[in-house]
Structure formats: C-alpha cells, structure tokens
Scaffold this active site. Structure first.
Site, short mmCIF file in Angstrom:
data_model
loop_
_atom_site.label_atom_id
_atom_site.label_comp_id
_atom_site.label_asym_id
_atom_site.label_seq_id
_atom_site.Cartn_x
_atom_site.Cartn_y
_atom_site.Cartn_z
N HIS A 130 0.86 -1.33 -0.01
CA HIS A 130 -0.08 -0.08 -0.07
C HIS A 130 0.90 1.38 0.00
CE1 HIS A 130 -3.28 -2.56 1.01
NE2 HIS A 130 -2.55 -3.04 2.01
N PHE A 131 0.44 2.28 -0.60
CA PHE A 131 1.17 3.58 -0.51
C PHE A 131 0.74 4.39 0.57
CE2 PHE A 131 -2.22 4.15 -3.95
CZ PHE A 131 -2.74 5.30 -3.54
#
Length: 190
Positions: free
Chosen positions: A88-89
């Site tokens: 995930h960013f």
C-alpha cells in the site's frame, strides 16, 4: 547486479511473474510499482555519466512525481535488495543511508529513520525476508535480522535477532516464529 534483476524481482513479488508483459502492466497500472520502477531506473542511470546528463533528469522527474502522488519517500540512493514489496502507498519514509535486504515488505505509514544521538546513533540495517507492518517505526543504528516480523504500530530502537516477532511501543520480542508466513512469493536469494 543488473537493473533488470531488481525490476524482475520487484515485479515477481507483486504478480508471481517476472516477464515483460507483467512488468509493463505494473509500470502503467501498479501504483507502488511505478515508484519502485523509477527508483530502480534512477539508481542505474545515476551511475553512468552518459545517462546522468541525458536520461537521468527525466527519470528523476518521474520519481519525484510519484513520490508526491503516492506519499513514498525512498531515495534511489538507498541500498535496497531484490524483491522490495510495498503493498500500500502513503506515508512511507526510509532514510537514504539505511540498508535493506531482499524480499522486504514495507506497509503504509512505515518510518525507517536515523537517530542523531544516544547509544544507537545511526541508521538501521535490515536483513532479508522481513515484514514491517503498518505505521511501524524503526530508528537508530540497529540491526534487524533475517526473517523478522515487526507488527503494526511497533517502535523498534534495539537490535532484533533472526526469526523474531516484535510487537508494541516500545517494541518487545514476543516470539521466535519469524515472518515466513507473511513473506509471500519471495524472490530466490542467491
């Protein structure tokens, strides 16, 4: 080591494949992979003078674009092994001088940083096959061994032995089961 090995390993960690089609799909549609791709490209172009004055400025521009867009602050100069996976960013910050091993999973909100004073002055060295959960903080001149799981929201400012599970703030080793169940599709380490 060649740049294509890094890109293939990073792609494999996401898709379980490392062929050209999979890489191209991720370059165009994989959010965190776009950042990793341009980070790896900057790393190789910065090393050769002819590329540094021609192609490097464009690749650095792309890297900065994705840094801002996805909230990932990892320098292309950071020493990172094969098979980095960012599921995930957002809010990922890794110090330029940290040393990270192969098959690392870095979740959102993770900080791997430097301590300027005290007994652990310096930056972390992180081994192979390490899982770092969301919002974990790893700071100081410490060594995190191989096959380590650092649970979400943990604060680690001490050396961690191989196969450990660290939980809490302040972090404590609660198990020696390691991260093998959390490292999906590891790239073979030579």
């Amino acid at each position: 080591m060649k740049i294509n090995e890094f890109i293939k390993a990073d792609c494999y960690r996401v898709t379980d494949r490392s062929n050209l089609l999979s890489i191209l799909k991720l370059v165009f549609f994989g959010e965190t992979f776009k950042y990793l791709f341009w980070m790896r490209v900057c790393w190789i172009l910065d090393r050769k003078y002819i590329f540094k004055v021609t192609l490097f400025p464009f690749s650095k521009l792309m890297l900065n674009h994705y840094r801002i867009k996805y909230g990932i602050s990892v320098s292309y100069r950071t020493c990172i092994g094969l098979g980095l996976y960012l599921p995930h960013f957002g809010g990922i910050v890794i110090n330029d001088h940290a040393i990270l091993g192969c098959n690392l999973v870095v979740s959102q909100g993770v900080t791997i940083g430097k301590t300027e004073r005290g007994r652990n002055k310096g930056v972390p060295i992180i081994g192979d096959n390490v899982f770092i959960g969301a919002n974990a903080v790893i700071v100081g001149g410490i060594v995190v061994g191989n096959n380590v799981l650092i649970a979400p929201n943990s604060f680690v400012d001490f050396d961690v032995k191989d196969n450990s599970v660290v939980v809490g703030n302040p972090g404590k080793v609660v198990s020696t089961k390691g991260a093998s169940e959390y490292i999906k599709k590891p790239w073979p380490i030579k």
